[in-house]
Design a protein around this motif. Sequence first.
Motif, PDB file in Angstrom:
ATOM      1  N   MET A   1     -26.915  50.928   4.821  1.00 62.71           N
ATOM      2  CA  MET A   1     -25.504  50.546   4.827  1.00 62.71           C
ATOM      3  C   MET A   1     -24.869  51.860   3.989  1.00 62.71           C
ATOM      4  O   MET A   1     -25.475  52.634   3.440  1.00 62.71           O
ATOM      5  N   ASN A   2     -23.597  52.020   4.351  1.00 59.77           N
ATOM      6  CA  ASN A   2     -22.685  53.157   3.783  1.00 59.77           C
ATOM      7  C   ASN A   2     -21.832  52.694   2.645  1.00 59.77           C
ATOM      8  O   ASN A   2     -21.078  51.763   2.882  1.00 59.77           O
ATOM      9  N   VAL A   3     -21.661  53.396   1.473  1.00 58.59           N
ATOM     10  CA  VAL A   3     -20.585  53.125   0.442  1.00 58.59           C
ATOM     11  C   VAL A   3     -20.063  54.618   0.453  1.00 58.59           C
ATOM     12  O   VAL A   3     -20.683  55.697   0.595  1.00 58.59           O
ATOM     13  N   ALA A  11     -25.494  56.700   1.939  1.00 59.70           N
ATOM     14  CA  ALA A  11     -26.391  55.469   2.132  1.00 59.70           C
ATOM     15  C   ALA A  11     -27.178  54.815   1.166  1.00 59.70           C
ATOM     16  O   ALA A  11     -27.469  55.560   0.555  1.00 59.70           O
ATOM     17  N   PRO A  14     -29.394  47.901   1.496  1.00 63.30           N
ATOM     18  CA  PRO A  14     -28.816  46.525   1.349  1.00 63.30           C
ATOM     19  C   PRO A  14     -29.061  45.890   0.215  1.00 63.30           C
ATOM     20  O   PRO A  14     -30.415  45.997  -0.056  1.00 63.30           O
ATOM     21  N   THR A  16     -28.213  46.786  -3.060  1.00 61.25           N
ATOM     22  CA  THR A  16     -28.417  47.795  -3.977  1.00 61.25           C
ATOM     23  C   THR A  16     -27.230  47.284  -5.303  1.00 61.25           C
ATOM     24  O   THR A  16     -26.008  47.006  -4.910  1.00 61.25           O
ATOM     25  N   THR A  52     -21.800  46.173  -0.999  1.00 61.05           N
ATOM     26  CA  THR A  52     -21.520  46.053   0.392  1.00 61.05           C
ATOM     27  C   THR A  52     -21.293  46.939   0.908  1.00 61.05           C
ATOM     28  O   THR A  52     -20.599  48.013   0.678  1.00 61.05           O
ATOM     29  N   ASP A  53     -21.594  47.030   2.512  1.00 61.83           N
ATOM     30  CA  ASP A  53     -21.190  48.130   3.396  1.00 61.83           C
ATOM     31  C   ASP A  53     -19.467  48.538   3.278  1.00 61.83           C
ATOM     32  O   ASP A  53     -18.668  47.463   3.259  1.00 61.83           O
ATOM     33  N   GLY A  54     -19.251  49.644   2.952  1.00 63.12           N
ATOM     34  CA  GLY A  54     -17.774  50.145   2.865  1.00 63.12           C
ATOM     35  C   GLY A  54     -17.275  49.913   1.517  1.00 63.12           C
ATOM     36  O   GLY A  54     -16.084  50.524   1.474  1.00 63.12           O
ATOM     37  N   ASP A  55     -17.994  49.662   0.555  1.00 61.50           N
ATOM     38  CA  ASP A  55     -17.430  49.600  -0.748  1.00 61.50           C
ATOM     39  C   ASP A  55     -16.843  50.790  -1.376  1.00 61.50           C
ATOM     40  O   ASP A  55     -17.496  51.958  -0.817  1.00 61.50           O
TER      41      ASP A  55
END
Length: 66
Positions: A1-3, A11, A14, A16, A52-55
């Motif tokens: 996932m990306n933040v 990257a 999940p 983390t 979470t993804d997009g944070d």
Amino acid sequence: MNVSVNGEAVAVVPGTSLQTLVASITHAPSGVAAALNESVVPRGQWPAATLTDGDRVEVLTAVQGG
């Protein structure tokens, strides 16, 4: 996932935590602040703050000097 970390895409695995992410950026024992989605997170809450993804994360380190 990306933040986003300090404006750059990163990257992460999940689940983390904010603490793990900050530790991967700086090893400074003090003088570090972190914000998650524009809200400052107290250092004691970093282990429980799961990304979470997009944070959007901002990590700031105090620097001495003048």
